[in-house]
Design an enzyme around this catalytic site. Structure first.
Site, PDB file in Angstrom:
ATOM      1  N   ASP A  42       0.831  -1.214   0.000  1.00 39.73           N
ATOM      2  CA  ASP A  42       0.000   0.000   0.000  1.00 39.73           C
ATOM      3  C   ASP A  42       0.866   1.267   0.000  1.00 39.73           C
ATOM      4  OD1 ASP A  42      -2.365   1.472   0.012  1.00 39.73           O
ATOM      5  OD2 ASP A  42      -3.318   0.179   1.501  1.00 39.73           O
ATOM      6  N   ASP A  75     -10.443   3.367  -3.579  1.00 42.69           N
ATOM      7  CA  ASP A  75     -11.070   2.128  -3.103  1.00 42.69           C
ATOM      8  C   ASP A  75     -12.500   1.936  -3.637  1.00 42.69           C
ATOM      9  OD1 ASP A  75      -8.771   1.881  -1.666  1.00 42.69           O
ATOM     10  OD2 ASP A  75      -9.737   1.793   0.299  1.00 42.69           O
TER      11      ASP A  75
END
Ligand code: GLA
Length: 414
Positions: free
Chosen positions: A167, A233
């Site tokens: 990430d 997301d």
């Protein structure tokens, strides 16, 4: 360009390695680690339980993949689902005295290695999450891998991790420029390669830089990772899902075996999307050669959910060995047609209706790249029905937010 991706991959597999210099000069060429030659399929716990990951849940999910029989009598594992991935919140908030990451013993009593061993015993693979910054994305503040890349990569390999999602939260000052971003991910790529040399453990590398700070991922990621996030997301609402599809469609040229655009994980089975919208996510992910990572609690999944996730004909489009991402051939005010060339000469055509009302969507054989045949077999991959026609133009009635997915087989040359 697509062809160099495949040529380079084949060459690299034979030669064993590609020099860093060669990779640097050719930004769109795929990372030649021989992994993820079709889009990864599996599970990731984030959309299902958020920060609530645990060994028990991961093992239960692996068991489900392995043993639960779908309505066609086969298991999700037999359908190709392979990776069971742990997302954020698996670690303790601090590294140990040697600077190593430590799995939270309450959540993972057997550690990541024990969990991996169990998952491997079922013939499945284990994925793990980390972050390329100082801390992971969770507000709980778990340690990131910045300046620990080689050490962490070796640790992941020793634990038996098969897939790493890396990430991009909480960067040190100055580390969120484009150059620094590429450098951070390249450090982990190289760490994984070195760890593989030392341990033999191959790890699929999933870059989770989501276009943060205005930095595109697709133009540098193919040579660094096996897949890369292309959007923010996914959520269980149509507006977000639609915007993700919109953003991912134009990136088709970057995808190929070993290198995939990642429009984020599946929300199939989760409240907030209608069944039609869930089929659109699954069908469009297949059309776009996206990773198929299930994100719902399988133990309580409905037959409808499992029938979507277990649709072998749709999965075959996603997993086709040619590795093409479908390209858009028309967009008539949100009535969109995409065509994905398949290895056997068929083409998978998605008739996608973004609009708020049922509509007819039309296309032609030549528009989708199979013109000139005497007849066509049109296989509807959701209805599981075949229609034979000599007509080279086709019209489908598609519900609002729905997708009709046809696999088109030219049956004879004129
Ligand atoms: C980011 C990622 C998500 C998930 C969370 C975990 O938001 O994009 O997929 O991994 O972090 O904190």
């Amino acid at each position: 360009m697509r062809r160099p991706i495949r040529v380079l991959t084949a060459f690299a597999l034979i030669a064993g390695a590609v020099t860093a210099a060669a990779v640097a000069q050719t930004p769109a060429e795929a990372l030649a680690n021989g992994l993820a030659l079709t889009p990864p399929m599996g599970f990731n716990d984030w959309n299902a339980v958020g920060c609530g990951t645990s060994e028990a849940f991961i093992k239960q999910t692996a068991d489900f993949f392995h043993t639960h029989k779908l309505s066609d009598g086969s298991t999700l594992q037999q359908h190709g689902y392979q990776y069971v991935n742990i997302d954020d919140c698996w670690a303790l908030p601090s590294r140990d005295a040697h600077g190593n990451l430590v799995p939270d013993p309450k959540k993972f009593p057997d550690g990541i290695s024990g969990t991996a061993a169990y998952v491997h015993s079922l013939g499945l693979k284990l994925g793990l999450y980390n972050d390329s910054g100082l801390k992971t994305c969770s507000s709980h503040g778990f340690p990131g891998s910045f300046r620990h890349e080689a050490q962490d990569a070796l640790q992941f390999a020793k634990w038996g991790v098969d897939y790493l999602k890396d990430d991009n939260c909480n960067q040190a000052s100055g580390q969120d420029t484009r150059a620094a971003t590429i450098q951070r991910y390249t450090a982990m790529r190289d760490g994984l390669a070195a760890a593989r040399k030392q341990t033999g453990q191959a790890i699929v590398f999933s870059i989770c830089q989501k276009g943060d700070n205005g930095i595109n991922t697709e133009d540098w990621s193919p040579e660094v990772g096996n897949l890369w996030r292309t959007t923010s997301d996914v959520h269980t609402n149509w507006t977000r899902l639609d915007s993700i599809i919109d953003k991912n469609i134009p990136l088709a040229q970057y995808a190929g075996p070993g290198a995939w655009n990642d429009p984020d994980m599946l929300e199939v089975g989760n409240a907030g999307l209608t069944a039609t919208e869930q089929r659109t996510q699954f069908g469009m992910w297949a059309e776009m050669a996206a990773p198929l990572l299930i994100g719902t609690k399988l133990a309580s999944a409905t037959t409808q959910t499992l029938d979507i996730l277990g649709n072998a004909e749709v999965i075959a489009v996603d997993q086709d060995s040619l590795g093409r991402q479908g390209v858009q051939v028309s967009d008539n005010g949100g009535l969109r047609v995409l065509a994905k060339k398949l290895a056997n000469g068929d083409v998978a055509v998605a008739f996608f209706n973004e609009t708020g009302a049922t509509a007819s969507i039309s296309t032609t054989a030549s528009a989708v790249g199979v013109g000139g045949a005497a007849s066509y077999a049109l296989r509807d991959l959701w209805a599981h029905k075949t229609t034979n026609t000599t007509s080279p133009s086709w019209t489908e009635s598609v519900p609002s937010h729905g997708t009709v997915l046809l696999r088109i087989h030219p049956t004879a040359a004129k």
